[in-house]
Design an enzyme around this catalytic site. Sequence first.
Site, mmCIF file in Angstrom:
data_model
loop_
_atom_site.group_PDB
_atom_site.id
_atom_site.type_symbol
_atom_site.label_atom_id
_atom_site.label_comp_id
_atom_site.label_asym_id
_atom_site.label_seq_id
_atom_site.Cartn_x
_atom_site.Cartn_y
_atom_site.Cartn_z
ATOM 1 C CD GLU A 92 -2.888 -1.299 2.277
ATOM 2 O OE1 GLU A 92 -4.027 -1.733 2.072
ATOM 3 O OE2 GLU A 92 -2.484 -0.989 3.416
ATOM 4 C CB CYS A 124 3.111 7.421 3.074
ATOM 5 S SG CYS A 124 3.679 6.283 4.339
ATOM 6 C CB CYS A 171 7.259 -5.011 8.843
ATOM 7 S SG CYS A 171 8.698 -4.260 9.661
ATOM 8 C CB CYS A 208 5.986 -2.460 15.957
ATOM 9 S SG CYS A 208 7.645 -1.950 15.462
ATOM 10 C CB CYS A 235 2.780 -2.136 13.554
ATOM 11 S SG CYS A 235 2.924 -1.948 11.770
ATOM 12 C CD GLU A 254 13.610 -0.319 9.840
ATOM 13 O OE1 GLU A 254 12.910 0.102 10.773
ATOM 14 O OE2 GLU A 254 14.469 0.379 9.278
ATOM 15 C CB SER A 259 10.118 4.861 14.981
ATOM 16 O OG SER A 259 8.910 4.709 15.640
ATOM 17 C CG LEU A 260 13.241 7.086 20.300
ATOM 18 C CD1 LEU A 260 13.415 8.047 21.453
ATOM 19 C CD2 LEU A 260 14.434 6.147 20.187
ATOM 20 C CB CYS A 276 1.432 5.764 11.714
ATOM 21 S SG CYS A 276 2.039 7.247 10.930
HETATM 22 S S1 SF4 Z 1 5.840 0.083 12.862
HETATM 23 FE FE1 SF4 Z 1 7.184 0.026 11.068
HETATM 24 S S2 SF4 Z 1 8.973 -1.167 11.788
HETATM 25 FE FE2 SF4 Z 1 7.306 -1.601 13.242
HETATM 26 S S3 SF4 Z 1 6.319 -3.467 12.431
HETATM 27 FE FE3 SF4 Z 1 5.201 -1.690 11.588
HETATM 28 S S4 SF4 Z 1 6.130 -1.323 9.588
HETATM 29 FE FE4 SF4 Z 1 7.558 -2.600 10.773
#
Ligand code: SF4
Length: 345
Positions: free
Chosen positions: A92, A107, A114, A118, A121, A165, A219-220, A338
């Site tokens: 996407e 974007c 990924c 995370c 996510c 990533e 990204s922390l 996001c």
């Molecule tokens: S936030 Fe970014 S790095 Fe983390 S799993 Fe999702 S796509 Fe991957």
Amino acid sequence: MDPRDARPGELEAWAAERGCDAGVARRLLSAVFKEGVLDPSRWMAESQIPRRLAGDVGPIPLPRLTPDGSVASPVDGFQKLRFRTAEGLALETVLIPLHKEGAVSLCLSSQVGCAMGCTFCATARMTTRRNLRTWEIVDQFLQARAIVHGQGRRVTGAVFMGMGEPFLNYDNVLAAADLLRCSSAGSVAAKAITISTVGLVPEIDRYTREGHRYRLAVSLGAATDAKRKELVPVAARWPVADVVAAARRYALARRTRVTLAYVCISGVNVGEDDARALGELIGDTPVRVDLIEVTDPTGRYRPPSIEELQDFRDALTRHVGQPIVRRYSGGKDIQAACGTLAGAG
Ligand code: SF4
């Protein structure tokens, strides 16, 4: 030789091997990027490119991602495009309307799925994963830009913050960014291109060493290792102090502020103690802290309330004392925000 897949200098070398100068390489790039022409026989006709190169350019016409739907948000004008790779994998791309009238930032996705895991996510929950080729990243740009132009708008920026990533696909992402920036190709200003990472220290250092002019966003997730392990489990293989130290080396080498992106989660990482820990971690590293409210359709994580976010922002102002920006994560109603890209919806 697909010009959308070329590393810096590769296209010139390819042309030189065939007795052509760098101008031919530039015209090829321009034909693909400016006119969107993917059939080499048309390049020969329209771009004064020697006919003898036609057979060496690649499959005719060059392959494309297959468009698989588009949805626009009636709430904030964000638009999400879905594509399929040749083997049918979904990826996407999001069109982000900017404050400046008619300006759009794209974007872009760098991977299908990924591996960073995370926990907030949706991309991390996709079961199929692979790196996108350079041309697949560039083709997102070309197809999205055609839509933007059709709407009478223009693309003024690109962010590598879509699926994946970017630093796990380092070479292809940097090659794509170089093509987007090139004046014969995408013509996007280097400072309007942002590459985001969840904190891969060796790649941040490599990026610094190589002196790229694109913006870097790190990204922390959290300011302590204990909390960060919960939110970004794979990235937490590097202690958060090492991540910020690498971000600092970048900021000092480039004489710029490094963007630290911070996903805000109610009751998890937006307390006074979190702000204090972040302040101690950052010290005098030149940063800009971007606060992004979590969007988690599973309901496991909730965004902070307006008051909670304001209190956190005030605490950060006291403890960090550097620019704190609330970054709008739009397209929530179309799963374009996001952390919500998953090739569905
Ligand atoms: S936030 Fe970014 S790095 Fe983390 S799993 Fe999702 S796509 Fe991957």
